[in-house]
Design an enzyme around this catalytic site. Sequence first.
Site, PDB file in Angstrom:
ATOM      1  N   HIS A   1     -59.098 -44.616  54.888  1.00  0.00           N
ATOM      2  CA  HIS A   1     -57.469 -44.784  54.901  1.00  0.00           C
ATOM      3  C   HIS A   1     -57.130 -44.898  53.601  1.00  0.00           C
ATOM      4  O   HIS A   1     -57.789 -45.526  52.471  1.00  0.00           O
ATOM      5  CB  HIS A   1     -57.393 -46.352  55.378  1.00  0.00           C
TER       6      HIS A   1
ATOM      7  N   ASP B   1     -60.595 -48.025  52.303  1.00  0.00           N
ATOM      8  CA  ASP B   1     -61.855 -47.755  52.747  1.00  0.00           C
ATOM      9  C   ASP B   1     -61.976 -46.234  52.866  1.00  0.00           C
ATOM     10  O   ASP B   1     -61.430 -45.311  52.681  1.00  0.00           O
ATOM     11  CB  ASP B   1     -62.149 -48.572  54.267  1.00  0.00           C
TER      12      ASP B   1
END
EC number: 3.1.1.53
Length: 642
Positions: A356, A353
């Site tokens: 991360h 995302d």
Amino acid sequence: AEKIKICLQKQVNSSFSLHNVFGGNLYATEEKRMFELVKPKAGASVLNQSTWICFGDSRTDQSNSAFPRSADVSAKTAEKFRSLSGGSLMLSMFGPPGKVDYLYQGCGKHKVFYEGVNWSPHAAIDCYRKNWTDIKLNFQKSIYELASQSHCMSLVNALDKTIPLQATKGVAKNCNNSFLKNPALYTQEVKPLEQICGEENLAFFTLPTQFGTYECKLHLVASCYFIYDSKEVYNKRGCGNYFQVIYDSSGKVVGGLDNRVSPYTGNSGDTPTMQCDMLQLKPGRYSVRSSPRFLLMPERSYCFDMKEKGLVTAVQSIWGKGRKSDYAVDQACLSTPGCMLIQKQKPYIGEADDHHGDQEMRELLSGLDYEARCISQSGWVNETSPFTEEYLLPPKFGRCPLAAKEESIPKIPDGLLIPTSGTDTTVTKPKSRIFGIDDLIIGLFFVAIVEAGIGGYLLGSRKESGGGVTKESAEKGFEKIGNDIQILRSSTNIAIEKLNDRISHDEQAIRDLTLEIENARSEALLGELGIIRALLVGNISIGLQESLWELASEITNRAGDLAVEVSPGCWIIDNNICDQSCQNFIFKFNETAPVPTIPPLDTKIDLQSDPFYWGSSLGLAITTPISLAALVISGIAICRTK
């Protein structure tokens, strides 16, 4: 009968370069620098894979459902991390409601911290404080400082305590109708009458000497208290001045605020702000005294064993787009001596995302998979060369290369090597002569080699009093240089430590002085390498000459009565008695095997030193592999004369 003369003859032309040194000289077809300059790799690494530990969050958490796409480290490195998604050391210290509470603990000589983003402006933690960044900065700085002096550290999530009977646990609307786990808020019910203000709070807490298996020599404790803008804000009920003070067992004040003796801020505001100072306290029993109504009670700490100095690396921990970050980790590391900071150059762009799995961060942390010879603020190095083009910024640890210019590194002969007949006539007893740094200290000397023509080699018996450097004296020279360097570096290190103590208040002065010393050491090392180069060339020259003597002796032995050695390297043979096949047997070894030569000379020198400055150390692994097998015969021609 037809007699012919067969000689070993040199093959040297204008493509060869002559290398003059004391003790022996060489012709060579090529030359190479003793070392190449190395370039540090950006990011983090470790000196020893078995002695490091990391503290992290979701970006290093193997239990995360999106792992490994969510990770900024490899699966191998993730095993080293103490991590939990959503966690941070500061969250575990204070325990705000609704946040992850993870028991951080572990041991390692080198500690890597990649956490902190989960307590940032995006988290919007209030609890009587809108902006926690300055507290976070002081907290992270204290963690890094104590971690650099300890082998083990652990969160202590339950301190023994004694609370006054009149106080009960309180909550706050601006803290999700709850409160922090540390400090805990205790309140007294106070009636709205001036003469009934409640009683002064007296509480106790104990910092243990051990928590589980973790020894505690020093604790990091948050001393929290309220800051009121004026006496009237606190004293709405006529209950005196505000105070919250921590005392040690001897009654000495170690933390807190006392508005009975200290002024209020003088600002205008109706709501107090909570301030938390970071205290480093020894194990023992402490008391807390506070004015009626409120008591902020320490109930957690981080414990450190303070057993050994170690290394600390802090990794910048920021959000991707759309979330607000702070840079407390960066500032804390930069203001902590010995802390190495790993920083991104680009915004965080995640794979799993937005927050991360950043590719740049993966590259910066990929070095954690390996062992480096040197780690520094400039990056890490695992090559053995003692030189780098640019000065490596401190802090730095391990066997770190020194800055040098490429053209200043001595060159050694390479490729096809052929010894000459020149010797150092100033050396009369080579077996007892030791070459070393003293040769340069006593006085400079220059050896002129005068040769007829282009030069060559000399075969024959070597006399005990002849010139040249023997293998034994060269090896002793290497050993002496190593010892001289050790003494030089040891004395330098002691001087640096003393200077650091004298000017510890001026960090820039230390850095400037260190740079000057490193430059001087680089120049000294280059000078030492010049001596080593001379010894190497002399050693190789003698070795090659020994090989030629052995070759001539082998030819004489194989020939027996069929050939007569008339001069060093020349034989007379009867062509009618010894035909071509016979000559091939004697001189070309039946053309089935290479001419026997000496094995490659061992020219490896390993020079170690004591720790450098700021816990760093410098060392050299001088390795100059020179393969001599089959080189002697390739530089020799069989010359036939009738």
